[in-house]
Structures are given as structure tokens and as C-alpha cells.
Design a protein around this motif. Structure first.
Motif, short mmCIF file in Angstrom:
data_model
loop_
_atom_site.label_atom_id
_atom_site.label_comp_id
_atom_site.label_asym_id
_atom_site.label_seq_id
_atom_site.Cartn_x
_atom_site.Cartn_y
_atom_site.Cartn_z
N ASP A 109 52.15 47.88 84.73
CA ASP A 109 51.81 47.52 86.20
C ASP A 109 53.05 46.30 86.11
N VAL A 110 53.62 46.27 87.89
CA VAL A 110 54.72 45.71 88.06
C VAL A 110 54.53 44.10 88.18
N LYS A 111 52.84 43.86 88.34
CA LYS A 111 52.77 42.63 88.42
C LYS A 111 53.38 41.29 87.11
N ASP A 112 53.39 42.14 86.04
CA ASP A 112 53.56 41.24 84.95
C ASP A 112 55.20 40.78 85.20
N CYS A 113 55.55 41.47 85.54
CA CYS A 113 57.07 41.50 85.51
C CYS A 113 57.13 39.61 86.15
N TYR A 114 58.46 38.84 85.39
CA TYR A 114 57.69 37.55 86.52
C TYR A 114 59.45 36.99 86.36
N GLN A 115 60.66 38.15 86.65
CA GLN A 115 61.60 37.96 87.61
C GLN A 115 62.32 37.29 86.44
N CYS A 116 63.09 37.81 85.56
CA CYS A 116 63.78 37.12 84.99
C CYS A 116 65.31 37.18 85.23
N MET A 117 65.66 38.68 85.58
CA MET A 117 66.11 39.15 86.29
C MET A 117 68.06 39.64 85.22
N LYS A 118 67.03 39.81 83.75
CA LYS A 118 67.28 40.46 83.05
C LYS A 118 67.84 42.54 83.31
N CYS A 119 67.07 42.96 84.15
CA CYS A 119 67.40 44.11 84.36
C CYS A 119 68.34 44.37 85.45
N SER A 120 68.18 43.85 86.40
CA SER A 120 69.41 43.55 87.00
C SER A 120 71.13 42.69 86.36
N SER A 121 71.44 42.60 85.77
CA SER A 121 72.52 42.24 84.89
C SER A 121 72.96 43.42 84.12
N GLY A 122 72.23 44.31 83.63
CA GLY A 122 72.46 45.19 82.61
C GLY A 122 72.84 46.18 83.60
N CYS A 123 72.80 46.08 84.48
CA CYS A 123 72.56 47.86 85.40
C CYS A 123 73.76 48.11 85.58
N PRO A 124 74.98 49.20 85.43
CA PRO A 124 76.26 49.61 85.94
C PRO A 124 76.11 50.16 87.31
N PHE A 125 75.62 49.93 88.23
CA PHE A 125 75.55 50.54 89.30
C PHE A 125 75.46 49.25 89.83
#
Length: 129
Positions: A23-39
Motif C-alpha cells: 500500500d503506497v499510502k504508507d509512504c511518508y515522503q522521506c525521499m530516501k528512494c530518490s536519493s539512492g536512484c542512479p538514474f
């Protein structure tokens, strides 16, 4: 008492949850996913922005996004997520939703963009019913 009608975005969100079992509603937008993306430099929407659009029910924007096809499913974002959302799995689920649609013109557009066939086949194998 009348119950509210289910909207198209509600149906899309349920279909996505059925595919990815998250459930994507659990995401609290910490932006760690974006900071680790190589693309990240190549994407029009960063991974955390894509998740936010899904939470808002803006599936039309998400499904038209180039980011959906730029994601290499390297799982760097998923390994950093403190809420275990697995953004790479969410993106693969969205690609599957797009491929499942009866409107084959979208699949034609995907092919024109140069998406490798193995990426399409791999995502279908992972999420077939």
C-alpha cells in the motif's frame, strides 16, 4: 444512506495493490528512494514524486511519465525505503497495469521508445496472475 461511487483512480489503486501486494499510502515522503536512484537525472518525476502522484490518485500523469520506463529496477530505492514500500516493485506493477490494458496503442508507444523486450517479459513473469 448512499455509498460514494468508486472512481477510476480507486480502481487503479486497487489493481496496483493487487499486483504489488503493498500500500503506497504508507509512504511518508522521506525521499530516501530518490536519493539512492542512479538514474534520477534522466527522470521527469523522481521516485518519491511518482509515489506521491499515486497517493493523490493521479494515475494518468504516472502512466504517461518517462520515469516509469527509465527505472532500471536496480532496487536501490527499495533497499533504502524505511517503510518497505519497494518503489521499484511499484514501478514494475505500473508497467504491468499499462501492458494489461486493452488499449494496445499504449503498448505500441512503449515499443517506439525502445524499451527492451526482456524488460517487458520480465515484468509480466513477475506479476502474472
Amino acid at each position: 444512506m448512499r455509498f460514494p461511487q468508486r472512481t477510476a483512480s480507486d480502481r487503479e489503486r486497487e489493481e496496483l495493490m493487487d499486483i504489488i501486494q503493498k500500500d503506497v499510502k504508507d509512504c511518508y515522503q522521506c525521499m530516501k528512494c530518490s536519493s539512492g536512484c542512479p538514474f534520477i537525472e534522466e527522470m521527469d518525476y523522481k521516485p518519491h514524486q511518482m509515489i506521491k502522484l499515486i497517493k493523490l490518485g493521479l494515475f494518468e500523469k504516472v502512466l504517461k511519465s518517462e520515469s516509469l520506463w527509465i527505472c532500471a529496477s536496480c532496487m536501490a530505492c527499495s533497499s533504502r525505503c524505511p517503510r518497505d514500500i519497494e518503489p521499484a516493485k511499484v514501478f514494475e506493477g505500473l508497467r504491468v497495469m499499462m501492458l494489461r490494458e486493452k488499449d494496445q496503442s499504449k503498448v505500441q508507444l512503449i515499443h517506439k521508445r525502445g524499451v527492451p523486450r526482456q524488460a517487458l517479459i520480465a515484468s509480466m513473469r513477475k506479476f502474472r496472475r
